[in-house]
Scaffold this motif. Structure first.
Motif, PDB file in Angstrom:
ATOM      1  N   ARG A 111     -41.525 -23.641 -28.407  1.00 24.17           N
ATOM      2  CA  ARG A 111     -40.568 -24.685 -28.814  1.00 24.17           C
ATOM      3  C   ARG A 111     -41.254 -25.735 -29.694  1.00 24.17           C
ATOM      4  NH1 ARG A 111     -39.190 -29.050 -24.623  1.00 24.17           N
ATOM      5  NH2 ARG A 111     -41.128 -29.748 -25.574  1.00 24.17           N
ATOM      6  N   ASP A 112     -42.450 -26.191 -29.282  1.00 23.71           N
ATOM      7  CA  ASP A 112     -43.191 -27.187 -30.066  1.00 23.71           C
ATOM      8  C   ASP A 112     -43.589 -26.637 -31.434  1.00 23.71           C
ATOM      9  OD1 ASP A 112     -42.916 -28.726 -27.858  1.00 23.71           O
ATOM     10  OD2 ASP A 112     -45.052 -29.080 -27.509  1.00 23.71           O
ATOM     11  N   GLY A 113     -44.034 -25.380 -31.431  1.00 28.37           N
ATOM     12  CA  GLY A 113     -44.438 -24.750 -32.697  1.00 28.37           C
ATOM     13  C   GLY A 113     -43.268 -24.624 -33.644  1.00 28.37           C
ATOM     14  N   PHE A 114     -42.120 -24.254 -33.114  1.00 35.02           N
ATOM     15  CA  PHE A 114     -40.925 -24.101 -33.945  1.00 35.02           C
ATOM     16  C   PHE A 114     -40.479 -25.461 -34.494  1.00 35.02           C
ATOM     17  CE2 PHE A 114     -36.288 -23.695 -34.541  1.00 35.02           C
ATOM     18  CZ  PHE A 114     -36.295 -22.664 -35.472  1.00 35.02           C
ATOM     19  N   ALA A 115     -40.528 -26.501 -33.637  1.00 35.64           N
ATOM     20  CA  ALA A 115     -40.147 -27.855 -34.073  1.00 35.64           C
ATOM     21  C   ALA A 115     -41.067 -28.309 -35.209  1.00 35.64           C
ATOM     22  CB  ALA A 115     -40.226 -28.820 -32.900  1.00 35.64           C
ATOM     23  N   LEU A 116     -42.359 -28.009 -35.053  1.00 34.81           N
ATOM     24  CA  LEU A 116     -43.345 -28.389 -36.069  1.00 34.81           C
ATOM     25  C   LEU A 116     -43.058 -27.671 -37.393  1.00 34.81           C
ATOM     26  CD1 LEU A 116     -45.823 -30.177 -36.074  1.00 34.81           C
ATOM     27  CD2 LEU A 116     -47.204 -28.213 -35.449  1.00 34.81           C
ATOM     28  N   TYR A 156     -53.366 -30.129 -39.328  1.00 31.83           N
ATOM     29  CA  TYR A 156     -53.332 -28.852 -38.584  1.00 31.83           C
ATOM     30  C   TYR A 156     -54.352 -27.813 -39.044  1.00 31.83           C
ATOM     31  CZ  TYR A 156     -48.960 -31.139 -37.466  1.00 31.83           C
ATOM     32  OH  TYR A 156     -48.043 -32.067 -37.088  1.00 31.83           O
ATOM     33  N   GLY A 157     -55.193 -28.161 -40.012  1.00 31.31           N
ATOM     34  CA  GLY A 157     -56.215 -27.213 -40.462  1.00 31.31           C
ATOM     35  C   GLY A 157     -55.592 -25.933 -41.027  1.00 31.31           C
ATOM     36  N   TRP A 158     -56.208 -24.780 -40.724  1.00 26.04           N
ATOM     37  CA  TRP A 158     -55.738 -23.503 -41.289  1.00 26.04           C
ATOM     38  C   TRP A 158     -54.355 -23.099 -40.775  1.00 26.04           C
ATOM     39  CZ3 TRP A 158     -57.349 -21.458 -45.584  1.00 26.04           C
ATOM     40  CH2 TRP A 158     -58.645 -21.721 -46.017  1.00 26.04           C
ATOM     41  N   LYS A 159     -53.936 -23.711 -39.626  1.00 24.31           N
ATOM     42  CA  LYS A 159     -52.580 -23.421 -39.124  1.00 24.31           C
ATOM     43  C   LYS A 159     -51.530 -23.881 -40.136  1.00 24.31           C
ATOM     44  CE  LYS A 159     -52.759 -25.303 -35.021  1.00 24.31           C
ATOM     45  NZ  LYS A 159     -52.354 -25.923 -33.761  1.00 24.31           N
ATOM     46  N   SER A 160     -51.909 -24.859 -40.987  1.00 23.01           N
ATOM     47  CA  SER A 160     -50.958 -25.397 -41.963  1.00 23.01           C
ATOM     48  C   SER A 160     -50.490 -24.309 -42.932  1.00 23.01           C
ATOM     49  CB  SER A 160     -51.587 -26.560 -42.737  1.00 23.01           C
ATOM     50  OG  SER A 160     -52.677 -26.097 -43.506  1.00 23.01           O
ATOM     51  N   LEU A 161     -51.316 -23.275 -43.119  1.00 22.34           N
ATOM     52  CA  LEU A 161     -50.918 -22.181 -44.024  1.00 22.34           C
ATOM     53  C   LEU A 161     -49.584 -21.587 -43.571  1.00 22.34           C
ATOM     54  CD1 LEU A 161     -53.431 -19.589 -45.358  1.00 22.34           C
ATOM     55  CD2 LEU A 161     -51.070 -18.999 -45.037  1.00 22.34           C
ATOM     56  N   LEU A 162     -49.490 -21.310 -42.272  1.00 23.42           N
ATOM     57  CA  LEU A 162     -48.258 -20.722 -41.728  1.00 23.42           C
ATOM     58  C   LEU A 162     -47.110 -21.727 -41.764  1.00 23.42           C
ATOM     59  CD1 LEU A 162     -49.662 -18.815 -38.620  1.00 23.42           C
ATOM     60  CD2 LEU A 162     -48.899 -17.836 -40.785  1.00 23.42           C
ATOM     61  N   LEU A 163     -47.445 -22.997 -41.514  1.00 21.48           N
ATOM     62  CA  LEU A 163     -46.402 -24.029 -41.481  1.00 21.48           C
ATOM     63  C   LEU A 163     -45.836 -24.298 -42.878  1.00 21.48           C
ATOM     64  CD1 LEU A 163     -48.210 -26.574 -39.095  1.00 21.48           C
ATOM     65  CD2 LEU A 163     -46.289 -25.091 -38.488  1.00 21.48           C
ATOM     66  N   LEU A 164     -46.702 -24.178 -43.897  1.00 24.37           N
ATOM     67  CA  LEU A 164     -46.282 -24.524 -45.263  1.00 24.37           C
ATOM     68  C   LEU A 164     -45.644 -23.360 -46.015  1.00 24.37           C
ATOM     69  CD1 LEU A 164     -49.455 -26.570 -46.226  1.00 24.37           C
ATOM     70  CD2 LEU A 164     -47.144 -27.501 -46.192  1.00 24.37           C
ATOM     71  N   LEU A 165     -45.980 -22.159 -45.593  1.00 24.50           N
ATOM     72  CA  LEU A 165     -45.543 -20.981 -46.345  1.00 24.50           C
ATOM     73  C   LEU A 165     -44.013 -20.899 -46.540  1.00 24.50           C
ATOM     74  CD1 LEU A 165     -47.034 -18.840 -47.862  1.00 24.50           C
ATOM     75  CD2 LEU A 165     -46.968 -17.388 -45.839  1.00 24.50           C
ATOM     76  N   PRO A 166     -43.187 -21.145 -45.494  1.00 24.57           N
ATOM     77  CA  PRO A 166     -41.734 -21.059 -45.724  1.00 24.57           C
ATOM     78  C   PRO A 166     -41.241 -22.041 -46.795  1.00 24.57           C
ATOM     79  CG  PRO A 166     -42.211 -21.099 -43.371  1.00 24.57           C
ATOM     80  CD  PRO A 166     -43.497 -21.398 -44.072  1.00 24.57           C
ATOM     81  N   GLY A 167     -41.738 -23.270 -46.763  1.00 23.51           N
ATOM     82  CA  GLY A 167     -41.329 -24.266 -47.759  1.00 23.51           C
ATOM     83  C   GLY A 167     -41.804 -23.889 -49.147  1.00 23.51           C
ATOM     84  N   ALA A 168     -43.076 -23.468 -49.248  1.00 23.89           N
ATOM     85  CA  ALA A 168     -43.637 -23.097 -50.554  1.00 23.89           C
ATOM     86  C   ALA A 168     -42.889 -21.896 -51.138  1.00 23.89           C
ATOM     87  CB  ALA A 168     -45.123 -22.774 -50.398  1.00 23.89           C
ATOM     88  N   PRO A 180     -41.516 -33.258 -29.264  1.00 26.83           N
ATOM     89  CA  PRO A 180     -42.719 -32.541 -28.830  1.00 26.83           C
ATOM     90  C   PRO A 180     -43.970 -33.394 -28.972  1.00 26.83           C
ATOM     91  CG  PRO A 180     -41.380 -31.162 -30.224  1.00 26.83           C
ATOM     92  CD  PRO A 180     -40.766 -32.535 -30.265  1.00 26.83           C
ATOM     93  N   HIS A 181     -44.887 -33.207 -28.018  1.00 27.43           N
ATOM     94  CA  HIS A 181     -46.121 -33.990 -27.969  1.00 27.43           C
ATOM     95  C   HIS A 181     -46.933 -33.859 -29.259  1.00 27.43           C
ATOM     96  CE1 HIS A 181     -49.167 -36.224 -25.967  1.00 27.43           C
ATOM     97  NE2 HIS A 181     -50.063 -35.274 -26.098  1.00 27.43           N
ATOM     98  N   THR A 182     -46.974 -32.633 -29.825  1.00 28.09           N
ATOM     99  CA  THR A 182     -47.740 -32.397 -31.052  1.00 28.09           C
ATOM    100  C   THR A 182     -47.223 -33.278 -32.183  1.00 28.09           C
ATOM    101  OG1 THR A 182     -47.587 -30.115 -30.328  1.00 28.09           O
ATOM    102  CG2 THR A 182     -48.638 -30.491 -32.442  1.00 28.09           C
ATOM    103  N   LEU A 183     -45.909 -33.403 -32.281  1.00 27.22           N
ATOM    104  CA  LEU A 183     -45.329 -34.208 -33.354  1.00 27.22           C
ATOM    105  C   LEU A 183     -45.657 -35.687 -33.168  1.00 27.22           C
ATOM    106  CD1 LEU A 183     -41.807 -32.653 -33.998  1.00 27.22           C
ATOM    107  CD2 LEU A 183     -43.731 -32.768 -35.560  1.00 27.22           C
ATOM    108  N   LEU A 184     -45.591 -36.160 -31.911  1.00 25.13           N
ATOM    109  CA  LEU A 184     -45.920 -37.568 -31.632  1.00 25.13           C
ATOM    110  C   LEU A 184     -47.370 -37.849 -32.003  1.00 25.13           C
ATOM    111  CD1 LEU A 184     -44.298 -38.451 -28.191  1.00 25.13           C
ATOM    112  CD2 LEU A 184     -43.753 -39.408 -30.421  1.00 25.13           C
ATOM    113  N   SER A 185     -48.244 -36.935 -31.617  1.00 28.53           N
ATOM    114  CA  SER A 185     -49.663 -37.104 -31.902  1.00 28.53           C
ATOM    115  C   SER A 185     -49.915 -37.090 -33.417  1.00 28.53           C
ATOM    116  CB  SER A 185     -50.438 -35.993 -31.207  1.00 28.53           C
ATOM    117  OG  SER A 185     -51.717 -35.901 -31.716  1.00 28.53           O
ATOM    118  N   SER A 186     -49.230 -36.188 -34.134  1.00 28.86           N
ATOM    119  CA  SER A 186     -49.391 -36.098 -35.591  1.00 28.86           C
ATOM    120  C   SER A 186     -48.926 -37.385 -36.249  1.00 28.86           C
ATOM    121  CB  SER A 186     -48.563 -34.943 -36.153  1.00 28.86           C
ATOM    122  OG  SER A 186     -48.921 -33.758 -35.536  1.00 28.86           O
ATOM    123  N   MET A 187     -47.787 -37.901 -35.784  1.00 27.04           N
ATOM    124  CA  MET A 187     -47.230 -39.122 -36.362  1.00 27.04           C
ATOM    125  C   MET A 187     -48.190 -40.291 -36.141  1.00 27.04           C
ATOM    126  SD  MET A 187     -44.673 -39.889 -38.092  1.00 27.04           S
ATOM    127  CE  MET A 187     -43.383 -38.731 -37.799  1.00 27.04           C
TER     128      MET A 187
END
Lengths: 187, 99
Positions: free
Chosen positions: A8-13, A64-76, B5-12
């Motif tokens: 859930r947190d990963g999806f929200a991110l 997020y380091g290298w995890k950002s690659l996965l997070l940014l790919l859909p937008g890019a 989510p905690h991750t988002l709060l921490s990032s912010m």
């Protein structure tokens, strides 16, 4: 339960980074680009000179380091498709979103080689100058990579470089003003 | 109500801390070096699940480690007086909310 929370947190991110990327692109394309066309016609058709999504890439890579690659790919990939349509799906054009999504994390990794470490826990984690240096480094990687993928050269490389760098600076200053305003309003 | 989510709060919080540095160096904020270090440390320390940041987490952060105890306590008190930090409800000391 832990797995459900993590998913859930990963999806929200993912959704937040995607939304940030698209909003940044719309602002660049619908607000800054028309002004650029009117004021600097020499750059018409080359690139956006204030490309805010690059700032999103840099900040996501910082967080997020290298995890950002996965997070940014859909937008890019979405922005690439919006700009080039089905023409952008052939090789090497299709590599452009991958180059864009990975340049931020690659820049931070390169900076670590010269002892500019901005990872969580590092003393220079909150040094905005290191983040800006990563923005500049990633704009070089991104401009060279994007121009290779899209088959452009010359003035366009310079325009991409400038656009990425200005985009990072404008986004950071804009966010600083938003946070400052929020703090003054007690938010 | 849906929980952020905690991750988002921490990032912010980290993003705010990073960009607060721009404000300080641009001269938009007047803080002493220890105050700035303690505030950055508070901002980058992980917020607890109840939304507070605890003083031992601030003290243990790399950004505040070099400060002596009296300097750390003075800076913390000054940040509360200046309104950057608020004491967390129900805690007389030891837990703060970022303003």
């Amino acid at each position: 339960m832990i797995i459900v929370t993590a998913v859930r947190d990963g999806f929200a991110l993912l959704m937040v980074v995607f939304a940030a990327y698209i909003v940044a692109f719309k602002l660049s394309f619908n607000v800054f680009y028309p002004v650029q066309d009117a004021l600097l016609p020499a750059f018409q058709g080359h690139a956006m000179l204030v490309f805010l999504p690059h700032g999103v890439k840099v900040l996501a890579a910082w967080l997020y380091g290298w995890k950002s690659l996965l997070l940014l790919l859909p937008g890019a990939a979405t922005v690439h498709f919006l700009l080039f349509g089905s023409d952008g799906l052939s090789f090497p054009e299709v590599m452009s979103p991958l180059v864009g999504a990975s340049c931020g994390a690659a820049a931070f990794a390169l900076l670590r080689l010269v002892r500019l470490d901005a990872r969580p826990g590092a003393p220079r984690r909150l040094d905005w100058k290191v983040v800006l240096a990563a923005g500049a480094t990633s704009s070089v990687l991104n401009s060279v990579g994007t121009c290779w993928a899209n088959g452009v050269a010359g003035a366009s490389v310079f325009a991409y470089l400038l656009g990425d760098l200005l985009g990072t600076v404008v986004l950071m200053v804009g966010l600083m003003l938003v946070f400052r305003w929020g703090r003054q309003k007690g938010l | 109500m849906m929980k952020t989510p905690h991750t988002l709060l921490s990032s912010m919080s980290q993003l705010r801390a990073l960009l607060f540095g721009v404000e300080v160096e641009a001269g938009l904020q007047k803080l002493s070096a220890p105050e700035r270090d303690v505030l950055y440390a508070a901002m980058s320390a992980h917020l607890s699940r109840d939304g507070f940041v605890r003083s031992d987490e601030i003290r243990g952060n790399a950004l505040a480690e070099h400060l002596t105890d009296p300097t750390f306590q003075r800076a913390l008190r000054s940040l509360v007086e200046k309104g950057y930090l608020r004491k967390a409800p129900g805690y007389k000391r030891g837990a703060y909310i970022l303003s």
